[in-house]
Motif scaffolding. Sequence first.
Motif, PDB file in Angstrom:
ATOM      1  N   PHE A  11      39.991  43.353  29.943  1.00  0.00           N
ATOM      2  CA  PHE A  11      40.215  44.455  30.868  1.00  0.00           C
ATOM      3  C   PHE A  11      39.191  44.333  31.994  1.00  0.00           C
ATOM      4  CE2 PHE A  11      42.129  45.893  26.948  1.00  0.00           C
ATOM      5  CZ  PHE A  11      43.312  46.464  27.393  1.00  0.00           C
ATOM      6  N   ILE A  12      39.693  44.124  33.203  1.00  0.00           N
ATOM      7  CA  ILE A  12      38.840  43.927  34.378  1.00  0.00           C
ATOM      8  C   ILE A  12      38.790  45.242  35.141  1.00  0.00           C
ATOM      9  CG2 ILE A  12      38.507  42.588  36.482  1.00  0.00           C
ATOM     10  CD1 ILE A  12      40.317  40.409  35.129  1.00  0.00           C
ATOM     11  N   LEU A  13      37.623  45.852  35.202  1.00  0.00           N
ATOM     12  CA  LEU A  13      37.472  47.185  35.761  1.00  0.00           C
ATOM     13  C   LEU A  13      36.983  47.123  37.196  1.00  0.00           C
ATOM     14  CD1 LEU A  13      35.651  48.843  32.708  1.00  0.00           C
ATOM     15  CD2 LEU A  13      38.081  48.334  33.006  1.00  0.00           C
ATOM     16  N   THR A  14      37.594  47.934  38.043  1.00  0.00           N
ATOM     17  CA  THR A  14      37.093  48.105  39.405  1.00  0.00           C
ATOM     18  C   THR A  14      36.204  49.347  39.423  1.00  0.00           C
ATOM     19  OG1 THR A  14      38.922  49.489  40.144  1.00  0.00           O
ATOM     20  CG2 THR A  14      39.220  47.107  40.319  1.00  0.00           C
ATOM     21  N   ALA A  75      45.055  39.361  30.832  1.00  0.00           N
ATOM     22  CA  ALA A  75      44.010  40.111  31.525  1.00  0.00           C
ATOM     23  C   ALA A  75      44.644  41.224  32.354  1.00  0.00           C
ATOM     24  CB  ALA A  75      43.191  39.188  32.426  1.00  0.00           C
ATOM     25  N   PHE A  76      44.092  42.429  32.223  1.00  0.00           N
ATOM     26  CA  PHE A  76      44.577  43.591  32.963  1.00  0.00           C
ATOM     27  C   PHE A  76      43.535  44.053  33.967  1.00  0.00           C
ATOM     28  CE2 PHE A  76      47.178  43.952  29.138  1.00  0.00           C
ATOM     29  CZ  PHE A  76      48.417  44.304  29.665  1.00  0.00           C
ATOM     30  N   VAL A  77      43.975  44.269  35.201  1.00  0.00           N
ATOM     31  CA  VAL A  77      43.119  44.895  36.208  1.00  0.00           C
ATOM     32  C   VAL A  77      43.344  46.399  36.125  1.00  0.00           C
ATOM     33  CG1 VAL A  77      42.527  45.063  38.648  1.00  0.00           C
ATOM     34  CG2 VAL A  77      43.312  42.882  37.695  1.00  0.00           C
ATOM     35  N   VAL A  78      42.262  47.158  35.919  1.00  0.00           N
ATOM     36  CA  VAL A  78      42.348  48.614  35.811  1.00  0.00           C
ATOM     37  C   VAL A  78      41.714  49.212  37.061  1.00  0.00           C
ATOM     38  CG1 VAL A  78      41.900  50.625  34.364  1.00  0.00           C
ATOM     39  CG2 VAL A  78      42.071  48.355  33.320  1.00  0.00           C
ATOM     40  N   ALA A  79      42.511  49.888  37.878  1.00  0.00           N
ATOM     41  CA  ALA A  79      42.013  50.386  39.168  1.00  0.00           C
ATOM     42  C   ALA A  79      42.538  51.781  39.427  1.00  0.00           C
ATOM     43  CB  ALA A  79      42.432  49.456  40.301  1.00  0.00           C
ATOM     44  N   GLY A  80      41.677  52.631  39.967  1.00  0.00           N
ATOM     45  CA  GLY A  80      42.080  53.955  40.421  1.00  0.00           C
ATOM     46  C   GLY A  80      41.801  54.068  41.903  1.00  0.00           C
ATOM     47  N   GLY A  81      41.471  55.270  42.355  1.00  0.00           N
ATOM     48  CA  GLY A  81      41.137  55.449  43.765  1.00  0.00           C
ATOM     49  C   GLY A  81      42.267  55.000  44.667  1.00  0.00           C
ATOM     50  N   ASN A  82      41.916  54.302  45.716  1.00  0.00           N
ATOM     51  CA  ASN A  82      42.911  53.773  46.652  1.00  0.00           C
ATOM     52  C   ASN A  82      42.876  52.245  46.620  1.00  0.00           C
ATOM     53  OD1 ASN A  82      44.610  53.067  48.692  1.00  0.00           O
ATOM     54  ND2 ASN A  82      43.653  54.325  50.267  1.00  0.00           N
ATOM     55  N   PRO A  83      43.699  51.618  45.766  1.00  0.00           N
ATOM     56  CA  PRO A  83      43.634  50.160  45.615  1.00  0.00           C
ATOM     57  C   PRO A  83      44.061  49.404  46.858  1.00  0.00           C
ATOM     58  CG  PRO A  83      45.548  51.024  44.486  1.00  0.00           C
ATOM     59  CD  PRO A  83      44.748  52.210  44.928  1.00  0.00           C
ATOM     60  N   LEU A  84      44.805  50.055  47.772  1.00  0.00           N
ATOM     61  CA  LEU A  84      45.232  49.356  48.976  1.00  0.00           C
ATOM     62  C   LEU A  84      44.064  49.100  49.916  1.00  0.00           C
ATOM     63  CD1 LEU A  84      47.925  50.633  47.824  1.00  0.00           C
ATOM     64  CD2 LEU A  84      48.774  50.439  50.146  1.00  0.00           C
ATOM     65  N   ARG A  85      43.016  49.900  49.796  1.00  0.00           N
ATOM     66  CA  ARG A  85      41.829  49.703  50.633  1.00  0.00           C
ATOM     67  C   ARG A  85      40.725  48.957  49.899  1.00  0.00           C
ATOM     68  NH1 ARG A  85      41.667  52.455  55.413  1.00  0.00           N
ATOM     69  NH2 ARG A  85      43.336  53.964  55.784  1.00  0.00           N
ATOM     70  N   PHE A  86      40.957  48.616  48.642  1.00  0.00           N
ATOM     71  CA  PHE A  86      39.953  47.898  47.856  1.00  0.00           C
ATOM     72  C   PHE A  86      39.935  46.433  48.263  1.00  0.00           C
ATOM     73  CE2 PHE A  86      38.721  45.339  44.194  1.00  0.00           C
ATOM     74  CZ  PHE A  86      37.524  45.939  43.825  1.00  0.00           C
TER      75      PHE A  86
END
Length: 315
Positions: A11-14, A75-86
Motif C-alpha cells: 500500500f503506497i500512501l500519499t 500495489a495500491f496507491v491510496v490517495a485523498g485530497g485532490n489527486p489531480l493536483r498531486f
Amino acid sequence: MADPAPLSIGFILTPDYALMSLAAAVEPLRAANQLADRALYHCTFHSVAGGFLPSTSGGGFDTTPLAEAPRFDLAFVVAGGNPLRFEDAGLARALRGLAHQGVGLGGISGGAAILAKAGLMQGRRFTLHWTHIDPLAEAMPDLLIERALYVIDRDRYSCAGGVAALDMMGALIAGAHGADFARAVSEWFIHPRLRLAEEPQQAPVAQRFNLHHPILEAAVELMESHLADPLAPGQVASLCGLSARQLQRLFTARFGQPMMEFYRDLRLAKADELLRQTALPVVEIALITGFASTSHFTRCYAARYGSPPARRRRG
C-alpha cells in the motif's frame, strides 16, 4: 504439501490519504488470514520518502521508502485530497517501474488518478471517488472512467474509496478463494452483502435532494445530465410531462426558488468542483457548465460564491 506463499500487497500512501479507505482495504485481508488460519496475504506500507505518515484524520502508519520495498504481487496507491493536483515525479517513476516488472497496480479513492497521470491507466477501465470523476474526465478525455464502486480490469484494480475498498477486496478474495469464503470475511465486519462493482457510488437523486415527487426527481435528473447544454424551462417541463408553470410551482414549493435558478446552482456547483480540482482555464469551465460567455459565468459565480472564479482558485 507446504502452503503457497502469501500474496504480497503493498500500500503506497500519499501525504493526504484517508485512514478509512486504507483500513477498509487492509482489514479484509487481515480477516482472511485469520479465518483461513494461515497467511493468505502479506501487507506492507510505503511512501516515497518513508517514515511515519499521518492520515488526514489523525493516526497513521510507519512506512518504508518505496525504493527499499520488497517485490510486490500487487500495489495500491491510496490517495485523498485532490489527486489531480498531486505531483511527485519520483512516485510516477516508481509506479512505471512496478508496471514494467509486471506488478498489478491499483488505486483507492483518488489513487487511480495518480496512476492515470503517470500514464498507467490507458486502455484500462477504472473508477475513482465520484468527486474526481468529472474533473479527471475533462482533463484526460481519452480515459475509460466508470461510475462504479470498483473496477477490476486485468492487472488494474480501482475503487471509489471508503467502504468500497472492502467490496473490492471481497471480489479479490472471492477470485482466489471462492465466494463463500469472501462472504464469511464480509460478514466478519457486519457487512452481510458484498456489493456488486456496478452499483452506484452516490445515492439516487431522490435521496440526495429529499424528493418525494417523481416529476421533480425526473426534472433534476434531466438537469444533472444536461449541464453543458442547459435545457430551456419548456423543454424540461415537456420531457417531464407537465407545463412549465406546473413544474415551476413544484420547484418553488420544494426548494423555495425558481426552477432555472436551481438549475443554474447545479451548474455553478459543477463549475466550482472543476475550478478547485483541475487547472482547466476559466473559459473552458464556463463552456463545460453551459455558460455562453466567461463574463456571464464570472458574474453568476461571484454572486453564488462571493468571489470571482480566479480569486477563489487562488484562495
